[in-house]
Each structure stands twice: as structure tokens, then as C-alpha cells.
Scaffold this active site. Structure first.
Site, PDB file in Angstrom:
ATOM      1  N   ASP A  15      -0.743   0.968  -2.636  1.00  0.00           N
ATOM      2  CA  ASP A  15      -0.490   0.074  -3.771  1.00  0.00           C
ATOM      3  C   ASP A  15      -0.755  -1.393  -3.446  1.00  0.00           C
ATOM      4  O   ASP A  15      -0.609  -2.249  -4.310  1.00  0.00           O
ATOM      5  CB  ASP A  15       0.966   0.258  -4.237  1.00  0.00           C
ATOM      6  CG  ASP A  15       1.269  -0.465  -5.538  1.00  0.00           C
ATOM      7  OD1 ASP A  15       0.423  -0.442  -6.453  1.00  0.00           O
ATOM      8  OD2 ASP A  15       2.359  -1.064  -5.649  1.00  0.00           O
ATOM      9  N   SER A  32       1.471  -2.908 -11.532  1.00  0.00           N
ATOM     10  CA  SER A  32       1.052  -1.508 -11.551  1.00  0.00           C
ATOM     11  C   SER A  32       1.710  -0.783 -12.723  1.00  0.00           C
ATOM     12  O   SER A  32       2.884  -0.991 -13.022  1.00  0.00           O
ATOM     13  CB  SER A  32       1.451  -0.814 -10.245  1.00  0.00           C
ATOM     14  OG  SER A  32       0.895  -1.477  -9.131  1.00  0.00           O
ATOM     15  N   GLN A  78      -5.318   4.214  -9.928  1.00  0.00           N
ATOM     16  CA  GLN A  78      -4.204   3.431 -10.460  1.00  0.00           C
ATOM     17  C   GLN A  78      -4.675   2.611 -11.647  1.00  0.00           C
ATOM     18  O   GLN A  78      -5.784   2.061 -11.632  1.00  0.00           O
ATOM     19  CB  GLN A  78      -3.640   2.490  -9.397  1.00  0.00           C
ATOM     20  CG  GLN A  78      -2.443   1.665  -9.866  1.00  0.00           C
ATOM     21  CD  GLN A  78      -1.947   0.712  -8.789  1.00  0.00           C
ATOM     22  OE1 GLN A  78      -2.371  -0.426  -8.692  1.00  0.00           O
ATOM     23  NE2 GLN A  78      -1.018   1.201  -7.963  1.00  0.00           N
TER      24      GLN A  78
END
Length: 299
Positions: A213, A238, A288
Site C-alpha cells: 500500500d 486508498s 488498488q
């Protein structure tokens, strides 16, 4: 562990959840560079919780997750695991992370015992050897004059000290105003070896989840010559995160994170990543979507 591995030891402590019931776990919560919990921390802790409820010998092969609310670094996070299914070959778990009585994150993960099967993969893209690239400690001070806060380089370094992460090319905040290909690469590994009680295959997967991430949305910024939140020209967060674990790997050995963005629109952008071992095996695929908004008054 020796003293120079203290940041890694702290990260391992962060992932070592307290079991407070059969399927309920509690994890510490820490501030990231921004005043909220780092999304990779929540995802990794949720995966740890799921791993602790599956039959021995089964490892995660995929996860799908949504970030629902910002995490509060001032209070612990409680993870509740639902044992959805235990089949002959596959196990499924659902995890909900809760703070202040509200879900902040949820994850579904599927586990499988190893078995033989068909084999093929995309080739590893070219990249320079990681040893030829500057460390974050060496590289970040070069950009300090661009940041909104002159203390940000040190805060970023402290937040990521457990991970040796090296950009192949300049990061987005080093290429502001110079739009380019929506693609980026970083090499990463833990800042220290994982041995003894820490040499657990599931832990290596959880550590890769933590790192996954950190930089995945960079390629969106590069396409537009934006530096991101550190220079104040983009607001981002995110939204969801998916990973597929293909082949064994070690998080304490060099891994190439090859990232690209196929699209950005509607205040959102998509990042796709592939994680390769140094010898060229495709270990993990990542996708993502994130919020990518230009602040009012900027174009």
C-alpha cells in the site's frame, strides 16, 4: 535482534495481535506520516488475524478489501474473524476491523494448501540492481525543499524505517510538472532478516501486504506530473485493495514492485502492481483503486 533492527522489531510487534477471544483480536494502532493509521498496517493486521484461524498448512492465495473510514492512531483496532468456510482444499475468512464501534476496514481472504498445477507467468521487466539505487535515507533529503512541511522527509523515513524501499526512478514528488509514463518501480525488503520464530511463510505474506500500500498509486501521479499529498497538489486515499499470492517468496530478500496505472477518472485512479522475486518469479499481483482529487483552485 540487534539494535539496528529495532524498526523491524517494532513492525513485527505491531503485527503480533493479541487474541482476546477465539476469533477476536486486538492490534495496536500507530500514526503514519499523516494523522491516520496507514492502510497497509490495517490490511496486514487483518490478514494476520485471518491466518491465525485457518488449518495448519494453508496459506492465503488471495485477499479483497475495502477501506471504509480513516483509522484513529490513538486507540487499538479490534479485528473480528468470521469462519466462512473450511473445505477440503480451500478455506475462506472474513475480517472486520472496528474502532469507536464502527467498521473502518473489511477483508475477505481465501487460503489453500499447496498443490501442483499448470505453470506459466509473465516475464519480469528489466530493472537495475537494487544495490545500485539510493536508499530512502539518502534520497529523501534531496526533495525536502519541495515538501509542504520540511520535517516530512524525516517523518517518512521513520514511518518506513522497517522497510528498505528504493525507487528505480525519481518518485512523483521529484517529477512535479513533468508528466510521463504511468509506470513506476521500487525494490523492497525488510530492513533485517526474519529468522527464528519470525521465519513464518504467512508472516512474509503479511509483510508484503503491509508494503503493497506504500507506493501503488504513484503511477497515477506520474502520468500527470503531480507530486501527491506531500507537495499539496493532490488529495488521495486508498479505497480498495486486492492481492493474489502466486509463488513463495521471502520479504527479507529483494522484491521488485512493478506498478502501472491504466486509468484515472471521476476523482479516482487505478493502480496495478506485480511483485517479482529477484530471480524473476512472479510472486504477487496487486490492484488498488484510490481517491485522487485535485484541490480546489488547482487544475
Amino acid at each position: 535482534m540487534s539494535s539496528e533492527l529495532t524498526p523491524l522489531h517494532d513492525l513485527l510487534d505491531l503485527l503480533d495481535l493479541e487474541r482476546i477471544e477465539r476469533d477476536i483480536f486486538r492490534g495496536d494502532s500507530r500514526a503514519a506520516v499523516v494523522p491516520r493509521v496507514f492502510g497497509g498496517q490495517v490490511a496486514a493486521q487483518a490478514l494476520v488475524a485471518a491466518c491465525r484461524t485457518v488449518p495448519e498448512g494453508r496459506l492465503p492465495h488471495s485477499l479483497h478489501a475495502y477501506f471504509l473510514r480513516p483509522g484513529d492512531p490513538g486507540v487499538p483496532i479490534v479485528y473480528t474473524v468470521d469462519r466462512i468456510r473450511d473445505g477440503r482444499s480451500f478455506t475462506t475468512r472474513r475480517v472486520v476491523a472496528v474502532q469507536h464501534g464502527q467498521p473502518i476496514f473489511h477483508l475477505s481472504a481465501s487460503f489453500q494448501a499447496y498443490e501442483e498445477g499448470l505453470e506459466h507467468q509473465e516475464p519480469m521487466p528489466p530493472a537495475p540492481d537494487p544495490e545500485t539505487l539510493p536508499t530512502a535515507e539518502e534520497a529523501l533529503p534531496r526533495y525536502a525543499h519541495l515538501f509542504l512541511d520540511p520535517e516530512l522527509p524525516e517523518r517518512i523515513h521513520r514511518a518506513r524505517a522497517a522497510v528498505d524501499l528504493r525507487y528505480v526512478d525519481e518518485p512523483p514528488f521529484g517529477r512535479v510538472g513533468r508528466p510521463g509514463e504511468p509506470r513506476s518501480q521500487v525494490w523492497f525488503r525488510t530492513n533485517g532478516k526474519l529468522d527464528g520464530d519470525f521465519d513464518d511463510p504467512a508472516l512474509h505474506l503479511c509483510l508484503a501486504t503491509y508494503v503493497s500500500d506504500m507506493t501503488l498509486l504513484d503511477s497515477i501521479l506520474l502520468a500527470h506530473g503531480r507530486g501527491g499529498w506531500v507537495v499539496g497538489d493532490v488529495v488521495g486515499a486508498s479505497l480498495d485493495h486486492a492481492m493474489w499470492f502466486h509463488r513463495p517468496f521471502r520479504a527479507d530478500e529483494w522484491l521488485l514492485y512493478d506498478q502501472e496505472s491504466p486509468t484515472a477518472q471521476g476523482g479516482r485512479g487505478l493502480g496495478k502492481g506485480r511483485i517479482f522475486t529477484r530471480d524473476g518469479r512472479l510472486a504477487v499481483s496487486v490492484i488498488q483503486e484510490g481517491v485522487v482529487r485535485v484541490p480546489r483552485g488547482q487544475s
